[in-house]
Enzyme design. Sequence first.
Site, PDB file in Angstrom:
ATOM      1  N   THR A 293      -7.388  48.107  72.658  1.00  0.00           N
ATOM      2  CA  THR A 293      -7.052  46.741  73.057  1.00  0.00           C
ATOM      3  C   THR A 293      -6.805  45.923  71.793  1.00  0.00           C
ATOM      4  O   THR A 293      -7.428  46.154  70.761  1.00  0.00           O
ATOM      5  CB  THR A 293      -8.199  46.060  73.823  1.00  0.00           C
ATOM      6  OG1 THR A 293      -9.346  46.088  72.992  1.00  0.00           O
ATOM      7  CG2 THR A 293      -8.492  46.762  75.116  1.00  0.00           C
TER       8      THR A 293
ATOM      9  N   GLU B 246      -7.672  47.743  79.925  1.00  0.00           N
ATOM     10  CA  GLU B 246      -8.874  48.340  80.523  1.00  0.00           C
ATOM     11  C   GLU B 246      -8.664  48.726  81.983  1.00  0.00           C
ATOM     12  O   GLU B 246      -9.501  49.402  82.569  1.00  0.00           O
ATOM     13  CB  GLU B 246     -10.053  47.354  80.437  1.00  0.00           C
ATOM     14  CG  GLU B 246     -10.637  47.178  79.050  1.00  0.00           C
ATOM     15  CD  GLU B 246      -9.939  46.089  78.249  1.00  0.00           C
ATOM     16  OE1 GLU B 246      -8.780  45.771  78.567  1.00  0.00           O
ATOM     17  OE2 GLU B 246     -10.552  45.561  77.304  1.00  0.00           O
TER      18      GLU B 246
ATOM     19  N   LYS C 115     -12.311  22.777  77.461  1.00  0.00           N
ATOM     20  CA  LYS C 115     -13.417  22.145  78.200  1.00  0.00           C
ATOM     21  C   LYS C 115     -13.439  20.659  77.894  1.00  0.00           C
ATOM     22  O   LYS C 115     -13.663  20.254  76.767  1.00  0.00           O
ATOM     23  CB  LYS C 115     -14.746  22.778  77.805  1.00  0.00           C
ATOM     24  CG  LYS C 115     -14.879  24.157  78.378  1.00  0.00           C
ATOM     25  CD  LYS C 115     -16.110  24.868  77.833  1.00  0.00           C
ATOM     26  CE  LYS C 115     -15.838  26.349  77.744  1.00  0.00           C
ATOM     27  NZ  LYS C 115     -15.614  26.845  76.409  1.00  0.00           N
TER      28      LYS C 115
ATOM     29  N   TRP D 295     -12.931  22.150  83.306  1.00  0.00           N
ATOM     30  CA  TRP D 295     -11.992  23.034  82.628  1.00  0.00           C
ATOM     31  C   TRP D 295     -10.559  22.573  82.827  1.00  0.00           C
ATOM     32  O   TRP D 295     -10.137  22.267  83.947  1.00  0.00           O
ATOM     33  CB  TRP D 295     -12.112  24.463  83.190  1.00  0.00           C
ATOM     34  CG  TRP D 295     -13.367  25.147  82.767  1.00  0.00           C
ATOM     35  CD1 TRP D 295     -14.309  24.675  81.902  1.00  0.00           C
ATOM     36  CD2 TRP D 295     -13.826  26.425  83.202  1.00  0.00           C
ATOM     37  NE1 TRP D 295     -15.321  25.594  81.768  1.00  0.00           N
ATOM     38  CE2 TRP D 295     -15.049  26.670  82.554  1.00  0.00           C
ATOM     39  CE3 TRP D 295     -13.319  27.386  84.069  1.00  0.00           C
ATOM     40  CZ2 TRP D 295     -15.781  27.844  82.752  1.00  0.00           C
ATOM     41  CZ3 TRP D 295     -14.030  28.548  84.268  1.00  0.00           C
ATOM     42  CH2 TRP D 295     -15.252  28.771  83.606  1.00  0.00           C
TER      43      TRP D 295
END
Length: 591
Positions: free
Chosen positions: A230, A375, A484, A489
């Site tokens: 990754t 993944e 934030k 959010w």
Amino acid sequence: MVFGLGNKDKNKAQAKAAPATPAAPVAPGVASAMPKATTLPRGPMSGLMQDWKLTVDKVIEHAHFNHGNREIVTRTVEGPILRSTYSDLYWRARQCSNALLADGVQRGDRVATLAWNTTRHIETWYGTMCIGAVLHTLNPRLFPEQIAWIINHAEDTHVFYDTTFQPIIEAIKDKVPSVRRWVALTDKDHLPKTTGVKDLRDYESYIGGQPKDVVWGDFDEQTACGLCYTSGTTGDPKGVLYSHRSNILHTMIGLQKDAIGIGAADTTLPVVPMFHANAWGLAFSCPATGSKLVLPGAKMDGESIYQLLDEEKVSFTAAVPTVWLMLLQYLEQTGKKLPHLKRVVIGGSAVPERILRAFEENYEVEVVHAWGMTEMSPLGSLGSMTANVLEQDRETIVKYKLKQGRPPFGVEMRVTDDSGKELPRDGKSSGRLIVRGPAVAKAYFKNAGGNILDKEGFFDTGDVAHLDPYGYMQITDRAKDVIKSGGEWISSIDIENFAVGHPAVANAAAIGLPHPKWDERPLLIIELKPGETATREDLLNYLNGKIAKWWMPDDVAFIEKIPLGATGKINKLSLRETFKNHKLPTIQAAE
Ligand code: AMP
């Protein structure tokens, strides 16, 4: 025609069957369902079906026997278009296996590739995997030092590479002691002359003259098959180690109609590279179905991709949004059309609305928005439309198409809060997106990073998302990119997607900057199209009314080029570094 109006599906949706009374649940094969079954043992009984090992040699064998003459078209790295077939691929992959065996490769050894999407590259995949060795794709967009680090971590014994990457090989060749064979994916005539690479072989001589007879498969389906690191923006890269079983099941997951859903009559162009998340499984699903395969080699610009789409009559293709931006620009400049293309899967980062609309409304090409990750092999969700959504008006359908889609059968998905409590599937409760399935990683190679699953076996994707009652998932941010503000959010993705809709904007990124009152406030960073101009006020006016008022960026900064990471995604880490001293105009007012 505009996609998503779906009259046929409407009729089907109306003809709902009356719900049947559910039968009492009896576990299959449980003897207690039968009276006085004294001769049968109590408890689960094994089925009596064949133990057909899920190994990837089956895929290419299937293609050879059933679609042997189906064409593979490659734009070679040397330049000319090469035409071959699945049977050619099958036989040459067997020769590649024998070359590797003659070179001492054993089961479990790691064989690396640094290569574009070409038929030679696919031969090395099957040649390696089918003898139980592990094919490790290296991403050439990483820095040479990172590539060397990854090779050393993987302990690759062989590296097959395209000559485009000769400078990378020169830079790393003395830093990777495990590599005992370098093979350039070309022929004798095109072998780089003065390389300094010890015992460098050209691929054609390496496999040429090798026998075609070889034993493939014949090992456990859990055997490791592929390795891909990754491109983590924090910490060292981590290796995802696919098994034969996970690759086969991922192929089957991808072949569902609502997923990749290609068939023997399709012509598929995987623009998405094999070195990034396995070209979304297309090097397996194309031979599994007999779809004609068109491979773009090193050329991904709008004109080169268009040429293949047009001349090879491509019906299905897949790539990240950046590639499609280049193609759409080319189409706009030339006035050309896409008469053969039916469906395009776009993923890797969020699909901007203008790309979706341009494909569907100007070129009559259906867009399927997809989400996934290394993944997950990598398919996680795809935005095919459900019957309920198709009954809605076009604008609602577009909203659904812009979501990241629904998990296909074989992917379980949940959204949780920080304490791990599952959040309702109401289309608005955002939280951590966690996943589970037979093609999802349970650990990283050499156990880097330790345990990565929760107690129920779910993997935390690091994405922040919500799920709705129809199963559609919408990413609102990467956990680490979320802005934030005042305890709430703000979705950087939403701001970016709207901003790239402005006609002067080539690319946009939103990052959070520290703010004394609100904790963080958004800064919008804009890369303009060549020759275009726009001011801070133009951009803010454009966003006005499209996003919530408190999401409005506190400032707009302009940059010549928005930096992209090795997998084509915006490198926010680097942007945060560049703009760390940027003073938001709202800070003074707050102080
Ligand atoms: P990679 O493993 O390099 O493919 O990166 C996976 C990550 O890319 C995901 O966890 C997401 O953050 C991001 N990603 C992939 N597809 C999408 C998409 N359609 N929309 C938004 N983010 C995406």
